[in-house]
Design an enzyme around this catalytic site. Sequence first.
Site, PDB file in Angstrom:
ATOM      1  N   LYS A   1      26.592  52.878  37.486  1.00 31.00           N
ATOM      2  CA  LYS A   1      25.637  53.866  38.015  1.00 31.00           C
ATOM      3  C   LYS A   1      25.533  53.745  39.540  1.00 31.00           C
ATOM      4  O   LYS A   1      25.539  54.738  40.259  1.00 31.00           O
ATOM      5  CB  LYS A   1      24.268  53.619  37.372  1.00 31.00           C
ATOM      6  CG  LYS A   1      23.338  54.782  37.515  1.00 31.00           C
ATOM      7  CD  LYS A   1      22.112  54.609  36.657  1.00 31.00           C
ATOM      8  CE  LYS A   1      21.172  55.756  36.979  1.00 31.00           C
ATOM      9  NZ  LYS A   1      19.840  55.512  36.483  1.00 31.00           N
TER      10      LYS A   1
ATOM     11  N   LYS B   1      36.801  35.706  42.419  1.00 31.46           N
ATOM     12  CA  LYS B   1      36.749  35.304  41.026  1.00 31.46           C
ATOM     13  C   LYS B   1      38.081  35.662  40.338  1.00 31.46           C
ATOM     14  O   LYS B   1      38.611  36.753  40.586  1.00 31.46           O
ATOM     15  CB  LYS B   1      35.590  36.060  40.354  1.00 31.46           C
ATOM     16  CG  LYS B   1      35.410  35.712  38.901  1.00 31.46           C
ATOM     17  CD  LYS B   1      34.303  36.558  38.291  1.00 31.46           C
ATOM     18  CE  LYS B   1      34.299  36.293  36.795  1.00 31.46           C
ATOM     19  NZ  LYS B   1      33.350  37.049  36.051  1.00 31.46           N
TER      20      LYS B   1
ATOM     21  N   LYS C   1      41.556  39.835  35.825  1.00 31.02           N
ATOM     22  CA  LYS C   1      42.694  40.763  35.748  1.00 31.02           C
ATOM     23  C   LYS C   1      42.450  41.990  36.615  1.00 31.02           C
ATOM     24  O   LYS C   1      43.373  42.557  37.182  1.00 31.02           O
ATOM     25  CB  LYS C   1      42.913  41.199  34.299  1.00 31.02           C
ATOM     26  CG  LYS C   1      43.614  40.118  33.511  1.00 31.02           C
ATOM     27  CD  LYS C   1      43.986  40.573  32.118  1.00 31.02           C
ATOM     28  CE  LYS C   1      44.475  39.376  31.333  1.00 31.02           C
ATOM     29  NZ  LYS C   1      43.674  39.082  30.170  1.00 31.02           N
TER      30      LYS C   1
END
Length: 329
Positions: free
Chosen positions: A113, A194, A197
């Site tokens: 959002k 971090k 993928k």
Amino acid sequence: MKKRSLSGIKSTGTPHLGNYLGMIRPAIDLQDDFDSFYFVAEYHALTSERDPAAMRASTHMIAANFLAFGLDPARAAFFRQSDVPEVTELAWLLSCVTHMGLLERAHGYKAAKDQGKEKEINHGVFSYPVLMAADILIYDSDVVPIGRDQIQHLEMTRDIAVKLNLAFGENLVKLPEALVREEVAVVPGTDGRKMSKSYNNTISLREDEDSVAKKIRTMPTDPARVRRTDPGTPSICPVWQFHLVYSEEGRKEWVRQGCTSAGIGCLECKQPVIDAVLEEQKPMRERAQMYMDDPTLVRNIISDGCEKARELASETMRDVREAMGLNYG
Ligand code: SF4
């Protein structure tokens, strides 16, 4: 009697080093002390996966890796989420007591959002917390091992369970506890962010040794170390995070001293990390390959796990259906 723990992993391709250290290894450690249930979360993966062959391959790969890393099918159940279709029935029943407001507070939805993308996500992503609650509640789970960043997920499951119990009967489903793992090892991705993928910065568990070595060798370091003679600060260097996981105290002291005094170069500092990662991964890679090459064995293990899981799921669904008046006749 042992308490029951539940862990799920999304079937989104080959697991990476971050998955192994952060989720797979700690989850497998639990099989000593808990009645452990592990599942491949295919339904969750379907919010984005569109390739059936990739889904099947990923499921097989994850199962092979769990077994290679030490999952013991004699003590723990390993199964596929879709082996237990009752979970989708429970998800619908839970949806009927879950308010939109709760789902709108989920981190994933809020992030979409905030980026103005809430209209682009599918209903599976929006209702993800309900399916997750069904995953947990259907097996009468006592604990769910999670990292600090997943506490909201478990709280939502508990909120949904409370709503169900209030509407249809006290103690109808058990409120699970979070098993927050503070000590879980975390390593960054090859770009220092971090490992994920979606950032394309992972070290895959199927990667060949040269590629793993190259990725670590080219990782960013403390930017202050422009020249070999510039001192650095380990705490702001991604490579240091690897040393925290893989090096014993003497090695860490060598890095601290060598980095802050420019006594060692970054390539020199990275070599023990490369050696440690490869040494840890080699036997597991070989065992994983053995399971990869024996789909019948893996299928049989999954099928046994499914039987155990389905037995529990059937008991829960019998109680829930009865409480909701769905057992007419
Ligand atoms: S010496 Fe090691 S800890 Fe220091 S900046 Fe280089 S890689 Fe990082």
